[in-house]
Design a protein around this motif. Structure first.
Motif, PDB file in Angstrom:
ATOM      1  N   GLY A 280      67.668 -15.387  57.466  1.00 15.12           N
ATOM      2  CA  GLY A 280      68.390 -16.594  57.833  1.00 15.12           C
ATOM      3  C   GLY A 280      67.719 -17.510  58.824  1.00 15.12           C
ATOM      4  O   GLY A 280      68.255 -18.563  59.155  1.00 15.12           O
ATOM      5  N   GLY A 281      66.554 -17.147  59.318  1.00 12.01           N
ATOM      6  CA  GLY A 281      65.838 -18.018  60.243  1.00 12.01           C
ATOM      7  C   GLY A 281      64.969 -19.007  59.493  1.00 12.01           C
ATOM      8  O   GLY A 281      64.967 -19.058  58.263  1.00 12.01           O
ATOM      9  N   LYS A 282      64.226 -19.787  60.243  1.00 13.52           N
ATOM     10  CA  LYS A 282      63.299 -20.756  59.644  1.00 13.52           C
ATOM     11  C   LYS A 282      61.848 -20.342  59.850  1.00 13.52           C
ATOM     12  O   LYS A 282      60.938 -21.052  59.459  1.00 13.52           O
ATOM     13  CB  LYS A 282      63.553 -22.144  60.220  1.00 13.52           C
ATOM     14  N   ASP A 283      61.621 -19.207  60.525  1.00 18.65           N
ATOM     15  CA  ASP A 283      60.280 -18.666  60.761  1.00 18.65           C
ATOM     16  C   ASP A 283      59.371 -19.669  61.480  1.00 18.65           C
ATOM     17  O   ASP A 283      58.188 -19.789  61.189  1.00 18.65           O
ATOM     18  CB  ASP A 283      59.644 -18.206  59.447  1.00 18.65           C
ATOM     19  N   LEU A 284      59.948 -20.382  62.459  1.00 19.31           N
ATOM     20  CA  LEU A 284      59.211 -21.397  63.201  1.00 19.31           C
ATOM     21  C   LEU A 284      58.500 -20.847  64.439  1.00 19.31           C
ATOM     22  O   LEU A 284      57.783 -21.573  65.120  1.00 19.31           O
ATOM     23  CB  LEU A 284      60.157 -22.529  63.626  1.00 19.31           C
ATOM     24  N   GLY A 285      58.717 -19.588  64.740  1.00 14.23           N
ATOM     25  CA  GLY A 285      58.097 -18.968  65.896  1.00 14.23           C
ATOM     26  C   GLY A 285      58.236 -17.462  65.785  1.00 14.23           C
ATOM     27  O   GLY A 285      58.851 -16.953  64.844  1.00 14.23           O
ATOM     28  N   PRO A 286      57.682 -16.745  66.736  1.00 11.45           N
ATOM     29  CA  PRO A 286      57.788 -15.283  66.687  1.00 11.45           C
ATOM     30  C   PRO A 286      59.236 -14.839  66.867  1.00 11.45           C
ATOM     31  O   PRO A 286      60.028 -15.498  67.537  1.00 11.45           O
ATOM     32  CB  PRO A 286      56.910 -14.821  67.858  1.00 11.45           C
ATOM     33  N   ASP A 287      59.550 -13.712  66.254  1.00  7.20           N
ATOM     34  CA  ASP A 287      60.876 -13.137  66.424  1.00  7.20           C
ATOM     35  C   ASP A 287      60.939 -12.400  67.762  1.00  7.20           C
ATOM     36  O   ASP A 287      59.904 -12.185  68.403  1.00  7.20           O
ATOM     37  CB  ASP A 287      61.202 -12.198  65.253  1.00  7.20           C
ATOM     38  N   PRO A 288      62.125 -12.024  68.223  1.00 12.93           N
ATOM     39  CA  PRO A 288      62.236 -11.364  69.531  1.00 12.93           C
ATOM     40  C   PRO A 288      61.428 -10.072  69.654  1.00 12.93           C
ATOM     41  O   PRO A 288      60.877  -9.784  70.720  1.00 12.93           O
ATOM     42  CB  PRO A 288      63.733 -11.090  69.658  1.00 12.93           C
ATOM     43  N   TYR A 289      61.327  -9.281  68.586  1.00 10.29           N
ATOM     44  CA  TYR A 289      60.556  -8.040  68.660  1.00 10.29           C
ATOM     45  C   TYR A 289      59.068  -8.331  68.857  1.00 10.29           C
ATOM     46  O   TYR A 289      58.389  -7.688  69.654  1.00 10.29           O
ATOM     47  CB  TYR A 289      60.755  -7.194  67.393  1.00 10.29           C
ATOM     48  N   THR A 290      58.560  -9.330  68.132  1.00  9.76           N
ATOM     49  CA  THR A 290      57.159  -9.721  68.277  1.00  9.76           C
ATOM     50  C   THR A 290      56.894 -10.247  69.681  1.00  9.76           C
ATOM     51  O   THR A 290      55.851  -9.962  70.284  1.00  9.76           O
ATOM     52  CB  THR A 290      56.791 -10.788  67.224  1.00  9.76           C
ATOM     53  N   THR A 291      57.848 -10.991  70.214  1.00 14.67           N
ATOM     54  CA  THR A 291      57.693 -11.534  71.561  1.00 14.67           C
ATOM     55  C   THR A 291      57.652 -10.412  72.602  1.00 14.67           C
ATOM     56  O   THR A 291      56.861 -10.458  73.545  1.00 14.67           O
ATOM     57  CB  THR A 291      58.830 -12.525  71.868  1.00 14.67           C
ATOM     58  N   LEU A 292      58.480  -9.401  72.417  1.00 18.79           N
ATOM     59  CA  LEU A 292      58.458  -8.242  73.317  1.00 18.79           C
ATOM     60  C   LEU A 292      57.098  -7.555  73.270  1.00 18.79           C
ATOM     61  O   LEU A 292      56.500  -7.261  74.312  1.00 18.79           O
ATOM     62  CB  LEU A 292      59.569  -7.251  72.949  1.00 18.79           C
TER      63      LEU A 292
ATOM     64  N   TRP B  44      60.165 -22.212  80.135  1.00 18.39           N
ATOM     65  CA  TRP B  44      59.490 -21.549  81.245  1.00 18.39           C
ATOM     66  C   TRP B  44      58.851 -22.608  82.111  1.00 18.39           C
ATOM     67  O   TRP B  44      58.925 -23.802  81.807  1.00 18.39           O
ATOM     68  CB  TRP B  44      58.497 -20.499  80.732  1.00 18.39           C
ATOM     69  N   ARG B  45      58.207 -22.240  83.194  1.00 16.43           N
ATOM     70  CA  ARG B  45      57.750 -23.192  84.205  1.00 16.43           C
ATOM     71  C   ARG B  45      56.808 -24.260  83.676  1.00 16.43           C
ATOM     72  O   ARG B  45      56.722 -25.336  84.237  1.00 16.43           O
ATOM     73  CB  ARG B  45      57.130 -22.460  85.393  1.00 16.43           C
ATOM     74  N   ASN B  46      56.080 -24.015  82.598  1.00 17.40           N
ATOM     75  CA  ASN B  46      55.108 -24.994  82.094  1.00 17.40           C
ATOM     76  C   ASN B  46      55.369 -25.453  80.671  1.00 17.40           C
ATOM     77  O   ASN B  46      54.489 -26.019  80.037  1.00 17.40           O
ATOM     78  CB  ASN B  46      53.685 -24.417  82.171  1.00 17.40           C
ATOM     79  N   GLY B  47      56.532 -25.196  80.134  1.00 15.61           N
ATOM     80  CA  GLY B  47      56.768 -25.640  78.768  1.00 15.61           C
ATOM     81  C   GLY B  47      57.897 -24.910  78.085  1.00 15.61           C
ATOM     82  O   GLY B  47      58.813 -24.391  78.723  1.00 15.61           O
ATOM     83  N   VAL B  48      57.794 -24.845  76.760  1.00 15.40           N
ATOM     84  CA  VAL B  48      58.832 -24.246  75.926  1.00 15.40           C
ATOM     85  C   VAL B  48      58.170 -23.308  74.923  1.00 15.40           C
ATOM     86  O   VAL B  48      57.131 -23.630  74.342  1.00 15.40           O
ATOM     87  CB  VAL B  48      59.621 -25.344  75.173  1.00 15.40           C
ATOM     88  N   ILE B  49      58.781 -22.167  74.729  1.00 18.72           N
ATOM     89  CA  ILE B  49      58.366 -21.225  73.690  1.00 18.72           C
ATOM     90  C   ILE B  49      59.457 -21.246  72.633  1.00 18.72           C
ATOM     91  O   ILE B  49      60.643 -21.105  72.956  1.00 18.72           O
ATOM     92  CB  ILE B  49      58.209 -19.796  74.245  1.00 18.72           C
ATOM     93  N   LEU B  50      59.076 -21.405  71.386  1.00 18.74           N
ATOM     94  CA  LEU B  50      60.035 -21.410  70.300  1.00 18.74           C
ATOM     95  C   LEU B  50      60.061 -20.029  69.659  1.00 18.74           C
ATOM     96  O   LEU B  50      59.020 -19.498  69.275  1.00 18.74           O
ATOM     97  CB  LEU B  50      59.655 -22.465  69.259  1.00 18.74           C
ATOM     98  N   MET B  51      61.244 -19.434  69.594  1.00 12.03           N
ATOM     99  CA  MET B  51      61.417 -18.143  68.936  1.00 12.03           C
ATOM    100  C   MET B  51      62.341 -18.338  67.751  1.00 12.03           C
ATOM    101  O   MET B  51      63.262 -19.149  67.784  1.00 12.03           O
ATOM    102  CB  MET B  51      62.012 -17.108  69.900  1.00 12.03           C
ATOM    103  N   ASP B  52      62.115 -17.588  66.691  1.00 12.39           N
ATOM    104  CA  ASP B  52      62.914 -17.722  65.487  1.00 12.39           C
ATOM    105  C   ASP B  52      62.908 -16.389  64.741  1.00 12.39           C
ATOM    106  O   ASP B  52      62.176 -15.474  65.095  1.00 12.39           O
ATOM    107  CB  ASP B  52      62.348 -18.844  64.614  1.00 12.39           C
ATOM    108  N   GLU B  53      63.693 -16.332  63.716  1.00 11.81           N
ATOM    109  CA  GLU B  53      63.749 -15.160  62.846  1.00 11.81           C
ATOM    110  C   GLU B  53      63.102 -15.518  61.509  1.00 11.81           C
ATOM    111  O   GLU B  53      63.011 -16.694  61.145  1.00 11.81           O
ATOM    112  CB  GLU B  53      65.210 -14.739  62.617  1.00 11.81           C
ATOM    113  N   PRO B  54      62.681 -14.521  60.752  1.00 10.04           N
ATOM    114  CA  PRO B  54      62.112 -14.794  59.429  1.00 10.04           C
ATOM    115  C   PRO B  54      63.157 -15.427  58.500  1.00 10.04           C
ATOM    116  O   PRO B  54      64.359 -15.223  58.669  1.00 10.04           O
ATOM    117  CB  PRO B  54      61.714 -13.409  58.915  1.00 10.04           C
ATOM    118  N   GLU B  55      62.670 -16.165  57.521  1.00  4.75           N
ATOM    119  CA  GLU B  55      63.570 -16.774  56.543  1.00  4.75           C
ATOM    120  C   GLU B  55      64.401 -15.731  55.809  1.00  4.75           C
ATOM    121  O   GLU B  55      65.544 -15.987  55.438  1.00  4.75           O
ATOM    122  CB  GLU B  55      62.769 -17.617  55.545  1.00  4.75           C
ATOM    123  N   SER B  56      63.833 -14.536  55.618  1.00  5.61           N
ATOM    124  CA  SER B  56      64.531 -13.483  54.865  1.00  5.61           C
ATOM    125  C   SER B  56      65.845 -13.054  55.511  1.00  5.61           C
ATOM    126  O   SER B  56      66.702 -12.475  54.834  1.00  5.61           O
ATOM    127  CB  SER B  56      63.620 -12.272  54.686  1.00  5.61           C
TER     128      SER B  56
END
Length: 115
Positions: free
Chosen positions: A19-31, A5-17
Motif C-alpha cells: 500500500g505504499g508508494k515506495d518513495l523512500g526506505p521502509d522503517p526496517y531498512t531505516t533501522l 531532522w536538523r539539516n533536512g527531511v528524510i522520506l520514509m515509505d512502504e513498498p507498493e505491495s
C-alpha cells in the motif's frame, strides 16, 4: 512519512505491495541503516586512530524474526574488507563493531514510553 531532522527531511515509505508508494526506505531498512552507519563511523574512527591502512570496508545487514515463543529479532551484520588485512586487525575490528552506540542500544533492553 516525512522525518524532519536538523539539516533536512528524510522520506520514509512502504513498498507498493503493502500500500505504499515506495518513495523512500521502509522503517526496517531505516533501522538497519542506522546500525550500518554507526558501525562504519565507529570502525573508521578506530582505523584512523590506529593508523591502519584499510582504505575501504562495507557493512551488510539483514533482519529476521522468530515469533514461535514470543518475538526474537535476529540481525546479521557482515563486515567486508576490499583489501586483505591481517587476521589480528580483522578480529579486533569485529569486536569494535559491537561497541558502536547503536549496537549497544539494540543489544540491551529497550522500553518505549508512548504518551
Amino acid at each position: 512519512c516525512k522525518i524532519t531532522w536538523r539539516n533536512g527531511v528524510i522520506l520514509m515509505d512502504e513498498p507498493e505491495s503493502i500500500g505504499g508508494k515506495d518513495l523512500g526506505p521502509d522503517p526496517y531498512t531505516t533501522l538497519l541503516a542506522s546500525l550500518a552507519g554507526c558501525t562504519l563511523s565507529t570502525l573508521k574512527m578506530y582505523i584512523e586512530r590506529k593508523g591502519w591502512d584499510i582504505p575501504e570496508l562495507s557493512v551488510s545487514l539483514s533482519m529476521s524474526q522468530d515469533i514461535e515463543q514470543g518475538i526474537t529479532t535476529y540481525i546479521k551484520r557482515e563486515i567486508n574488507f576490499t583489501h586483505e588485512i591481517p587476521l589480528e586487525q580483522k578480529e579486533r575490528l569485529l569486536v569494535i563493531a559491537t561497541k558502536c552506540p547503536v549496537s549497544k542500544i539494540l543489544e540491551n533492553n529497550i522500553i518505549i514510553q508512548t504518551n
